[in-house]
Design an enzyme around this catalytic site. Sequence first.
Site, PDB file in Angstrom:
ATOM      1  N   ASP A  26      27.286  14.999   6.453  1.00 46.16           N
ATOM      2  CA  ASP A  26      26.839  13.920   7.333  1.00 46.16           C
ATOM      3  C   ASP A  26      27.209  12.598   6.668  1.00 46.16           C
ATOM      4  O   ASP A  26      26.627  12.213   5.650  1.00 46.16           O
ATOM      5  CB  ASP A  26      25.322  14.012   7.547  1.00 46.16           C
ATOM      6  N   TYR A  31      29.128   4.436  11.181  1.00 44.98           N
ATOM      7  CA  TYR A  31      29.653   3.326  11.986  1.00 44.98           C
ATOM      8  C   TYR A  31      29.633   2.025  11.178  1.00 44.98           C
ATOM      9  O   TYR A  31      30.600   1.248  11.203  1.00 44.98           O
ATOM     10  CB  TYR A  31      28.847   3.179  13.275  1.00 44.98           C
ATOM     11  N   ARG A  63      18.130  -1.074   7.407  1.00 47.69           N
ATOM     12  CA  ARG A  63      16.997  -0.150   7.530  1.00 47.69           C
ATOM     13  C   ARG A  63      15.909  -0.493   6.516  1.00 47.69           C
ATOM     14  O   ARG A  63      14.718  -0.319   6.777  1.00 47.69           O
ATOM     15  CB  ARG A  63      17.496   1.291   7.327  1.00 47.69           C
ATOM     16  N   ASP A 120      30.388  11.753  13.021  1.00 47.83           N
ATOM     17  CA  ASP A 120      29.949  11.640  11.625  1.00 47.83           C
ATOM     18  C   ASP A 120      29.372  12.913  11.017  1.00 47.83           C
ATOM     19  O   ASP A 120      28.737  12.864   9.964  1.00 47.83           O
ATOM     20  CB  ASP A 120      28.920  10.515  11.502  1.00 47.83           C
ATOM     21  N   GLU A 121      29.579  14.069  11.651  1.00 48.60           N
ATOM     22  CA  GLU A 121      29.075  15.319  11.094  1.00 48.60           C
ATOM     23  C   GLU A 121      30.145  16.396  11.138  1.00 48.60           C
ATOM     24  O   GLU A 121      30.897  16.494  12.113  1.00 48.60           O
ATOM     25  CB  GLU A 121      27.833  15.793  11.852  1.00 48.60           C
TER      26      GLU A 121
END
Length: 628
Positions: A26, A31, A63, A120-121
């Site tokens: 992951d 992005y 975050r 993205d995985e």
Amino acid sequence: MDSRQRHPQRRKRLKRPLDSIIIHFDYDAFYASVIEAETPSLRTRPLAIQQKQIVVTCNYEARRRGLYKLQLIKEAKKLCPDVVIVLGEDLTQFRNASKELYAFLRSFSWNSRCERLGFDEVWMDVTDMVNYNLELLNPTDLTSSFFCLSKSDPSIGFTFDASKVAGQTYPVQVDTSPDGPSNLLRMRLILGSHLAHYLRERLASEKDHTCTAGISTNKLLSKLVGNVHKPNDQTTLFPPYNSEDGQDNVTSFIDSHEVGKIPGIGFKTALNLRALVLQRPAKFDQGLVYGGTKEKVLVGDVRKVPDIGPEALEQILGGTGAPHGIGAKVYGLLFGIDDSEVGQARDVPTQISLEDSYIRLDTISEVKKELLLLSKSLLRRMHADLLEEDEDALASARTITDSAEPTETPTKRWMAFPKTLRLTTRPRPPKNPDGSHNRSFARISRSGPMPNFVFTLKDDVDTIAERLVAEALLPLFRRLHPERSGWNLSLVNVAATNMVDAASEKGGVGRDISKMFKRQDQVLKGFKVTDSDDVVPVMSRAAYEVMNTAVYSDQTGVVDTNVHDLKNARGGSEDLPTPSQEATIATQDHWESEDEEMLDEDRYACDECGAVMPLFAMGAHARWHSDS
């Protein structure tokens, strides 16, 4: 009363397959990291990617300051005034970066089981690599082990310490000794952890992207365990995986997850499971754009429901529109069982889907406008993902003729063709008497054959898109919403599905015949007959008579030796039988033909040369004599 008496379904524990080693990668804040790679100065600043009025993702600095996915932009700016907002409507740069990273990971795979999920995985099935290297381990010196990355070149690989796991583990305290319980599975997971660590380091050093990894025995567990330590770390789910009393590590791990966080359990299914535990619908958190619940229900809570089992879940979750066997499927997921295989690596996607959401979309003119925008994006995606350079066309890209000006020739070819066009909408429910709206996430779809004109490379995207809307999408839309008024849409999706690989020399639905014909001169070059002074140009009539007399007049099948002398003198000829033909002649009474029942009395012999032939051939044979 113990748990076995209260829950009869638990008397027979579900066994989890342990023969696969799966790694789930992951990419960290993918992005945002793509934007940061283009502008390195943004790596230390809070960065958010915007689509519509929503934060679709943000970097870890943002975050840390309280921003999160699916947050309204106005709320993000209020919470973090110095946040850098980047529009993410155009996904081209993200798609290209995802393809590059996927190709990098895929290059290490032996079995080509490398499946991408979104941008993205990535899952990799490394069972074959792990099992191969397990045989190479020296049990007396595990600390100086070597992981071989190539079967053909044993020098390609990396050194590692097989006596301990790479990265984090679940649970935190595990027994890694080679003589501990579940030794074989433990050693295979340790090898998988070191391979994951090596690939993550290569991604960071060569592609400038960090990622988180999870290592386990199926796709479900590898994805979930990878979320334990983020970012830029990895976690291996250690055994025991199965136990009779339910005290294995998998059960304790998966029981702590909210049911809506389990891959394979969709939004509607999660709502039903929450209602099953709470005995009422879970309350929504109105502050979330795409919906969430204030009340969390864990997997362990669902499994404690009395008499829960596949049959009970089938009754609860089944019904119109539900797939057959959903009860057994969900019941297995609650125990960490996932029998889905990692898909084979593909050069093209299985489908291409574009969608957009709306606050209000309730007029046909606005629908046409949005369908046109989505169609243009879909066609550009199809050109980007499904077209490749045609080497033959590139070699003759500009064709010059004596009677015309040079003409441009398309230099690309389709690698795959989507056979189905799908239109999906999400209607917004009508207002309640008090003016409020019920929240709905239900989608409805209609599909039809993909029109052939979308595959032309002569017309521009805008022209094809207008025709696609008029001839295909609007008819599908009217089937979805036949009423002329009263509907309001919150989402529209256009997708190209049912992908079929194009014909090629390497595979696909058929061989590329055009290329085969273009290459036939080169392929057959070694088999061409060229003029030579040593070759006798024409067989004489006398020699032809000798051959006919020797081969065809003797019904016993005896071949005259003069034929062999003649054949050797000429160096070979299609007019003379080969050794294999001679063997056939010697064992048969006559040549095989469609007319197997022709009688001997229907055969006639030539008076001049004695050749035996059917009656219908006598005229042509006589003309041959007269011309000679």
